[in-house]
Design an enzyme around this catalytic site. Structure first.
Site: not given
Length: 383
Positions: A92-96, A146, A218, A268, A305, A307, A310, A336
C-alpha cells in the site's frame, strides 16, 4: 511495458474468474490477500502461508518505512528476499495509516506531514516519497498515494480531496523508476456518492496507460453496509475490463462475496488475523468465539473444514490454549481464518467457472448470519 497483465477467463453475470500475471508468479482470481503489515503475516511462517495457498500478500509502506526502513530492505535485495517470500507482494502507499493518525497529521498539496506513532518523530510523505519507498521495497504491485476520507465525509470535503488524489496519482506515475518491474494501481475515491465516484474515476482514466489496475478505496471506513454495497454495484462494472479490480480493506465473508458478484478480483484485510488472535474464528455457520465456556468439552473441530487445524485439534483444546495464554492458540485460529477466506475465494472462482456463482453465494448466505458489528476498516498499526 506493464509488468502486470490480467486475463479474464470466464464471467457469471458481473462476477469474473481471471488470472493476474506478475514478475513473481501468476494469481488466480478472485483472491483474498493476507496482510503482512511488518513483513510478516502475524504468527504464521512462510511455509504455512504457502500451505494454505496464499497466492499474494501485502506489505505496509508506512510501517516498513519507519521500521526497519525501506533503504535497509533495499540493501537486502528488496522485500521478497528480506522476508524470504517468492510469490507476489502488493504494497500500500502508507496513506490509509497516515490519514488514520488524526491530529498527528496535516495535509497540504505537496503531501502529508505526520508524526510517527512509534516515537513522535516528524515525517513528510509526498507522492514521490511513497513511490520511492515502494520502489525500494520492490513489490510487484504498488499503490498511489491517496487521501482516504471517512466513509460519511461530506460532498464539500470530498470534492477537493478527490481532485488532490487525482493530481497525486499523476505524480506517482511520473515518480515510478521501475515501470518495467513494478505495476502501479490507481485508487478510486468518492465516498458514498455515485457522482463523486464517477468524478474520481474519470479523472484517473486520463492517465490510464500509467496504471496496471484500479482499486476501490474509501469503503469499509464507517459507512453503513448498504451504502457500501450500493457503491460497489455502481462503480465496479465501470472499471476497465482488461485490468484487475481491487477492493481495499474488506475481509468479512459476506462482503467479499458481494464484491465478487459485482466484479471485484482482489481483496485484503487484517480482520481475519486480528479476530483470530483474539479467539474468534470463521465457520460456515458464522463466527465462533472459541473462549466461550460452552466449548470446554467440545470434541469437534472448529468447522467442517479440511485445514490442518480442523484435521488435528478440537475446540476444547484450542479454547484451553487461549485460556492458558498460549501463543499456539493464536497461531491455530489465525491459520484457520486465513484458510477459510482463501478457500472461500477459491470456491467462488470454481463456481464462476461453472456458471453457478449466484447459487453458490445464496447457499453460503443461507447458513452464514450477517454480523452486527459496525462496519469500519481499522488502521493496521499493530497487525
Amino acid at each position: 511495458m506493464n509488468p502486470i497483465k490480467f486475463k479474464k477467463e470466464f464471467s457469471c453475470g458481473n462476477a469474473r474468474a481471471g488470472e493476474i500475471e506478475t514478475p513473481h508468479g501468476k494469481i488466480k482470481t478472485p483472491v483474498f490477500m493476507p496482510v503482512g503489515t511488518q513483513a510478516t503475516v502475524k504468527t504464521l511462517t512462510k511455509e504455512e502461508l504457502e500451505k494454505i495457498n496464499s497466492q499474494i500478500i501485502l506489505g505496509n509502506t508506512y510501517h516498513l518505512y519507519l521500521r526497519p526502513g525501506d533503504e535497509l530492505i533495499n540493501d537486502f535485495g528488496g522485500l521478497h528476499k528480506f522476508m524470504n517470500w517468492n510469490r507476489p507482494i502488493l504494497t500500500d502507499s502508507g496513506g490509509f495509516q497516515i490519514f488514520s493518525l488524526g491530529e498527528l497529521r496535516k495535509i497540504e498539496e505537496e503531501g502529508v506531514h505526520f508524526r510517527s506513532h512509534l516515537d513522535g518523530s516528524k515525517h513528510f510523505l509526498t507522492p514521490e516519497k511513497s513511490i520511492e519507498i515502494q520502489n525500494n521495497l520492490g513489490s510487484d504491485i504498488m499503490m498511489v498515494l491517496d487521501e482516504c476520507p471517512h466513509g460519511m465525509s461530506s460532498v464539500e470535503y470530498l470534492i477537493p480531496s478527490i481532485e488532490r488524489t487525482t493530481r497525486w496519482a499523476k505524480r506517482c506515475i511520473d515518480a515510478n523508476r521501475n515501470k518495467n518491474k513494478q505495476g502501479l494501481f490507481a485508487i478510486v475515491q468518492g465516498g458514498i456518492y455515485e457522482d463523486l465516484r464517477d468524478k474520481s474515476f474519470e479523472g484517473l482514466k486520463e492517465y490510464d496507460e500509467g496504471f496496471a489496475g484500479y482499486a476501490i478505496g474509501g469503503l469499509a471506513v464507517g459507512e453503513p453496509r448498504e451504502d457500501m454495497y450500493r457503491i460497489l454495484k455502481y462503480i465496479t462494472p465501470k472499471l476497465p475490463e482488461n485490468k484487475p479490480r481491487y477492493l481495499m480493506g474488506v475481509g468479512e465473508p459476506l462482503d467479499m462475496l458481494e464484491a465478487v458478484e459485482h466484479g471485484v478480483d482482489m481483496m485484503d484485510c487484517v480482520h481475519p488475523t486480528r479476530i483470530g488472535r483474539h479467539g474468534t474464528v470463521f465457520t460456515k455457520y458464522g463466527r465462533l468465539v472459541i473462549k466461550n465456556a460452552s466449548y470446554s468439552r467440545d470434541d469437534r473441530p472448529l468447522d467442517e473444514c479440511d485445514c490442518y487445524v480442523c484435521k488435528n485439534y478440537t475446540r476444547a483444546y484450542i479454547r484451553h490454549l487461549f485460556k492458558a495464554g498460549e501463543i499456539l492458540g493464536q497461531r491455530l485460529a489465525t491459520y484457520h481464518n486465513l484458510h477459510f477466506l482463501l478457500k472461500l475465494m477459491d470456491d467462488a472462482r470454481t463456481s464462476i467457472l461453472e456458471d453457478r456463482f449466484i447459487e453458490f453465494k445464496e447457499i453460503f448466505i443461507k447458513n452464514y448470519p450477517c454480523p452486527t458489528l459496525s462496519f469500519r476498516r481499522e488502521a493496521n498499526f499493530f497487525t
